[in-house]
Design a protein around this motif. Structure first.
Motif, mmCIF file in Angstrom:
data_model
loop_
_atom_site.group_PDB
_atom_site.id
_atom_site.type_symbol
_atom_site.label_atom_id
_atom_site.label_comp_id
_atom_site.label_asym_id
_atom_site.label_seq_id
_atom_site.Cartn_x
_atom_site.Cartn_y
_atom_site.Cartn_z
ATOM 1 N N UNK A 1 59.116 21.947 28.395
ATOM 2 C CA UNK A 1 57.515 21.596 28.113
ATOM 3 C C UNK A 1 56.876 22.766 27.039
ATOM 4 N N UNK A 2 57.283 23.929 26.721
ATOM 5 C CA UNK A 2 57.215 24.827 26.330
ATOM 6 C C UNK A 2 57.739 25.749 24.654
ATOM 7 N N UNK A 3 56.740 25.808 23.711
ATOM 8 C CA UNK A 3 57.624 26.105 22.606
ATOM 9 C C UNK A 3 57.942 28.092 22.622
ATOM 10 N N UNK A 4 59.321 28.568 22.276
ATOM 11 C CA UNK A 4 59.965 28.833 23.006
ATOM 12 C C UNK A 4 60.484 30.071 21.623
ATOM 13 N N UNK A 5 59.974 31.404 21.382
ATOM 14 C CA UNK A 5 60.058 32.103 19.935
ATOM 15 C C UNK A 5 62.438 32.320 20.086
ATOM 16 N N UNK A 6 62.626 31.967 18.884
ATOM 17 C CA UNK A 6 64.272 32.200 18.563
ATOM 18 C C UNK A 6 64.497 33.880 19.714
ATOM 19 N N UNK A 7 65.386 34.397 19.617
ATOM 20 C CA UNK A 7 66.268 35.488 20.370
ATOM 21 C C UNK A 7 66.458 35.987 18.467
ATOM 22 N N UNK A 8 66.845 35.853 17.947
ATOM 23 C CA UNK A 8 68.049 36.381 16.692
ATOM 24 C C UNK A 8 67.806 35.303 15.786
ATOM 25 N N UNK A 9 67.721 36.322 14.659
ATOM 26 C CA UNK A 9 67.464 35.833 13.381
ATOM 27 C C UNK A 9 69.155 34.687 12.791
ATOM 28 N N UNK A 10 68.771 33.655 12.253
ATOM 29 C CA UNK A 10 69.672 32.513 11.547
ATOM 30 C C UNK A 10 69.598 31.468 10.677
ATOM 31 N N UNK A 11 71.072 30.841 10.269
ATOM 32 C CA UNK A 11 70.695 29.880 9.591
ATOM 33 C C UNK A 11 71.666 29.229 10.358
ATOM 34 N N UNK A 12 70.513 27.615 11.053
ATOM 35 C CA UNK A 12 71.350 26.649 11.627
ATOM 36 C C UNK A 12 71.438 25.282 10.996
ATOM 37 N N UNK A 13 72.179 24.651 11.161
ATOM 38 C CA UNK A 13 72.807 23.716 11.102
ATOM 39 C C UNK A 13 72.306 22.409 11.015
ATOM 40 N N UNK A 14 71.218 21.521 10.758
ATOM 41 C CA UNK A 14 70.480 20.826 11.353
ATOM 42 C C UNK A 14 71.295 19.148 11.438
ATOM 43 N N UNK A 15 71.858 18.758 10.911
ATOM 44 C CA UNK A 15 72.334 17.532 10.294
ATOM 45 C C UNK A 15 73.613 17.617 8.947
ATOM 46 N N UNK A 16 74.147 16.879 8.508
ATOM 47 C CA UNK A 16 75.562 16.442 7.604
ATOM 48 C C UNK A 16 75.677 15.007 7.409
ATOM 49 N N UNK A 17 74.880 14.843 6.292
ATOM 50 C CA UNK A 17 75.004 13.518 5.744
ATOM 51 C C UNK A 17 75.966 13.415 4.531
ATOM 52 N N UNK A 18 77.339 12.708 4.470
ATOM 53 C CA UNK A 18 78.845 12.835 3.885
ATOM 54 C C UNK A 18 78.542 12.408 3.163
ATOM 55 N N UNK A 19 78.879 12.508 1.805
ATOM 56 C CA UNK A 19 78.900 11.540 0.184
ATOM 57 C C UNK A 19 79.792 10.149 0.641
#
Length: 100
Positions: free
Chosen positions: A73-91
């Motif tokens: 139930x807590x907010x936690x800081x990320x340990x590493x820099x990055x670019x994260x894929x959240x979703x992909x919707x096909x054309x």
């Protein structure tokens, strides 16, 4: 820095390392490349090389950007820099006015 970004692009390459999936997409508008990671607990349908779609991703900064941990139930800081894929919707492909 909790912004989400969406681009239209094509999957060029992918690689699985232990629990993580890394993807390289080519942005249709800029023709630049985006490398992002799918985290193991984020369920996204498999993406095949050559598939075109809309890519929703988030840039995170270690020690600054936070994520919500449902267990604690807590907010936690990320340990590493990055670019994260959240979703992909096909054309959708249209052939003779039929969506495939």
């Amino acid at each position: 820095m909790n912004d989400y970004y969406c681009i239209k692009g094509t999957l060029i390459e992918k690689k699985k390392d232990a629990e993580y999936l890394s993807y390289v997409f080519k942005d249709d508008a800029t023709h630049q490349y985006l490398m992002c990671t799918q985290l193991p607990n984020w369920q996204i349908d498999p993406i095949e090389i050559g598939e075109e779609g809309y890519i929703l991703f988030k840039e995170v900064e270690a020690g600054i950007t936070e994520w919500y941990d449902k267990v604690s139930g807590r907010r936690i800081k990320y340990n590493y820099d990055g670019i994260y894929l959240i979703n992909f919707i096909r054309v959708s492909k249209h052939v003779n006015d039929i969506i495939i």
